[in-house]
Design a protein around this motif. Structure first.
Motif, PDB file in Angstrom:
ATOM      1  N   ASP A  22       0.830  -1.200   0.000  1.00 50.99           N
ATOM      2  CA  ASP A  22       0.000   0.000   0.000  1.00 50.99           C
ATOM      3  C   ASP A  22       0.863   1.248   0.000  1.00 50.99           C
ATOM      4  O   ASP A  22       1.955   1.261   0.562  1.00 50.99           O
ATOM      5  CB  ASP A  22      -0.863   0.047   1.265  1.00 50.99           C
ATOM      6  CG  ASP A  22      -1.951  -1.003   1.307  1.00 50.99           C
ATOM      7  OD1 ASP A  22      -2.159  -1.688   0.291  1.00 50.99           O
ATOM      8  OD2 ASP A  22      -2.591  -1.119   2.350  1.00 50.99           O
ATOM      9  N   LEU A  23       0.354   2.279  -0.627  1.00 54.04           N
ATOM     10  CA  LEU A  23       0.850   3.633  -0.428  1.00 54.04           C
ATOM     11  C   LEU A  23      -0.279   4.359   0.273  1.00 54.04           C
ATOM     12  O   LEU A  23      -1.429   4.308  -0.165  1.00 54.04           O
ATOM     13  CB  LEU A  23       1.171   4.322  -1.747  1.00 54.04           C
ATOM     14  CG  LEU A  23       2.472   3.927  -2.428  1.00 54.04           C
ATOM     15  CD1 LEU A  23       2.668   4.751  -3.701  1.00 54.04           C
ATOM     16  CD2 LEU A  23       3.662   4.135  -1.506  1.00 54.04           C
ATOM     17  N   VAL A  24       0.045   5.018   1.374  1.00 52.66           N
ATOM     18  CA  VAL A  24      -0.980   5.669   2.190  1.00 52.66           C
ATOM     19  C   VAL A  24      -0.536   7.096   2.468  1.00 52.66           C
ATOM     20  O   VAL A  24       0.629   7.341   2.776  1.00 52.66           O
ATOM     21  CB  VAL A  24      -1.183   4.917   3.529  1.00 52.66           C
ATOM     22  CG1 VAL A  24      -2.229   5.609   4.382  1.00 52.66           C
ATOM     23  CG2 VAL A  24      -1.551   3.468   3.276  1.00 52.66           C
ATOM     24  N   ALA A  25      -1.493   8.027   2.374  1.00 47.63           N
ATOM     25  CA  ALA A  25      -1.202   9.423   2.719  1.00 47.63           C
ATOM     26  C   ALA A  25      -2.387  10.009   3.469  1.00 47.63           C
ATOM     27  O   ALA A  25      -3.534   9.780   3.107  1.00 47.63           O
ATOM     28  CB  ALA A  25      -0.931  10.239   1.458  1.00 47.63           C
ATOM     29  N   ARG A  26      -2.080  10.752   4.519  1.00 50.82           N
ATOM     30  CA  ARG A  26      -3.100  11.506   5.260  1.00 50.82           C
ATOM     31  C   ARG A  26      -2.992  12.945   4.773  1.00 50.82           C
ATOM     32  O   ARG A  26      -1.914  13.543   4.810  1.00 50.82           O
ATOM     33  CB  ARG A  26      -2.846  11.417   6.760  1.00 50.82           C
ATOM     34  CG  ARG A  26      -3.909  12.087   7.576  1.00 50.82           C
ATOM     35  CD  ARG A  26      -3.704  11.772   9.064  1.00 50.82           C
ATOM     36  NE  ARG A  26      -4.877  12.075   9.806  1.00 50.82           N
ATOM     37  CZ  ARG A  26      -5.916  11.255   9.960  1.00 50.82           C
ATOM     38  NH1 ARG A  26      -5.887  10.063   9.415  1.00 50.82           N
ATOM     39  NH2 ARG A  26      -6.967  11.617  10.663  1.00 50.82           N
ATOM     40  N   LEU A  27      -4.115  13.493   4.298  1.00 48.38           N
ATOM     41  CA  LEU A  27      -4.107  14.802   3.659  1.00 48.38           C
ATOM     42  C   LEU A  27      -5.075  15.752   4.366  1.00 48.38           C
ATOM     43  O   LEU A  27      -6.126  15.315   4.838  1.00 48.38           O
ATOM     44  CB  LEU A  27      -4.527  14.669   2.187  1.00 48.38           C
ATOM     45  CG  LEU A  27      -3.713  13.675   1.351  1.00 48.38           C
ATOM     46  CD1 LEU A  27      -4.363  13.466  -0.006  1.00 48.38           C
ATOM     47  CD2 LEU A  27      -2.289  14.165   1.203  1.00 48.38           C
ATOM     48  N   SER A  35      -5.627  16.976  -5.827  1.00 52.29           N
ATOM     49  CA  SER A  35      -4.519  16.707  -6.756  1.00 52.29           C
ATOM     50  C   SER A  35      -3.427  15.881  -6.082  1.00 52.29           C
ATOM     51  O   SER A  35      -2.778  15.058  -6.738  1.00 52.29           O
ATOM     52  CB  SER A  35      -3.951  18.001  -7.331  1.00 52.29           C
ATOM     53  OG  SER A  35      -3.331  18.774  -6.323  1.00 52.29           O
ATOM     54  N   ARG A  36      -3.222  16.055  -4.790  1.00 56.83           N
ATOM     55  CA  ARG A  36      -2.250  15.215  -4.084  1.00 56.83           C
ATOM     56  C   ARG A  36      -2.729  13.771  -3.999  1.00 56.83           C
ATOM     57  O   ARG A  36      -1.925  12.843  -4.057  1.00 56.83           O
ATOM     58  CB  ARG A  36      -1.963  15.773  -2.692  1.00 56.83           C
ATOM     59  CG  ARG A  36      -1.131  17.060  -2.788  1.00 56.83           C
ATOM     60  CD  ARG A  36      -0.610  17.529  -1.472  1.00 56.83           C
ATOM     61  NE  ARG A  36       0.251  16.552  -0.834  1.00 56.83           N
ATOM     62  CZ  ARG A  36       0.488  16.532   0.475  1.00 56.83           C
ATOM     63  NH1 ARG A  36      -0.067  17.425   1.265  1.00 56.83           N
ATOM     64  NH2 ARG A  36       1.287  15.630   0.995  1.00 56.83           N
ATOM     65  N   ALA A  37      -4.031  13.563  -3.871  1.00 58.57           N
ATOM     66  CA  ALA A  37      -4.585  12.204  -3.891  1.00 58.57           C
ATOM     67  C   ALA A  37      -4.319  11.560  -5.252  1.00 58.57           C
ATOM     68  O   ALA A  37      -3.936  10.382  -5.334  1.00 58.57           O
ATOM     69  CB  ALA A  37      -6.076  12.236  -3.580  1.00 58.57           C
TER      70      ALA A  37
END
Length: 153
Positions: A22-27, A35-37
Motif C-alpha cells: 500500500d501507499l498511504v497518505a493523510r491529507l 490533486s495530491r490524492a
C-alpha cells in the motif's frame, strides 16, 4: 460492474490475492489536496498502468466527496490508500465521517453535483463503505483483464 458491499474491502478480497503493498497518505481536508490524492495514484501505479485513468478519476471523486460532504472538509483530514496487485487495484478513502451514509443518489440532468458515487458504481468492479468510530471509509476495486499469451490485441 458496480457490485456494492457495505463491508470492508478485505471481506471482498479474493483468496490468494497478493497485494504489492500500500501507499498511504493523510491529507488536509482542503480542495487543493485532491490533486495530491491523484499524485498518490501516480506514485503507486505509474502513468503507464492499464487502469491508471480510471483509478485517478475515481480517486478524485472520493477525495472530493471527503472534502465536500464530511467533517474532513471542515478543518479535518482524510486518508487515501492505494494497493495494487498483478490483477487489481484497490483504493480506500477514509474521511471524518458525516451524519449520513454515502448514497448513490440519482440527480437531475441539470444538477452540478451528485454524480460521484454513481460513477464509482458504474466503473468499478466492486465498491463499498464502512462506518465506524465516527469515520467513513469508501473503497473501490478495479480488476485488470488478462489477455492470454499469443492472442493478438
Amino acid at each position: 460492474m458496480g457490485e456494492v458491499a457495505v463491508a470492508s474491502p478485505d471481506a471482498q478480497q479474493a483468496e490468494g490475492d497478493d497485494r504489492a503493498g500500500d501507499l498511504v497518505a493523510r491529507l488536509p481536508g482542503m480542495p487543493s489536496q485532491v490533486s495530491r490524492a491523484r499524485g498518490l495514484v501516480t506514485a503507486a501505479l505509474g502513468r503507464e498502468h492499464p487502469l491508471y485513468d480510471d483509478v485517478v478519476l475515481l480517486t478524485s471523486e472520493l477525495a472530493t466527496n471527503a472534502i465536500l460532504h464530511t467533517r474532513s472538509g471542515s478543518g479535518g483530514s482524510f486518508t487515501v490508500s492505494v494497493a495494487s496487485s498483478d490483477t487489481s487495484v484497490r483504493v480506500l478513502v477514509t474521511d471524518g465521517g458525516s451524519d449520513r451514509a454515502p448514497c448513490v443518489c440519482r440527480t437531475s440532468m441539470q444538477s452540478t453535483h451528485g454524480r460521484g458515487l454513481p460513477l464509482i458504481e458504474a466503473l468499478s468492479d466492486r465498491w463499498g463503505f464502512t462506518r465506524e468510530a465516527g469515520a467513513t471509509t469508501v473503497w473501490f476495486e478495479l480488476e485488470q483483464e488478462r489477455v492470454p499469451t499469443g492472442v493478438a490485441v
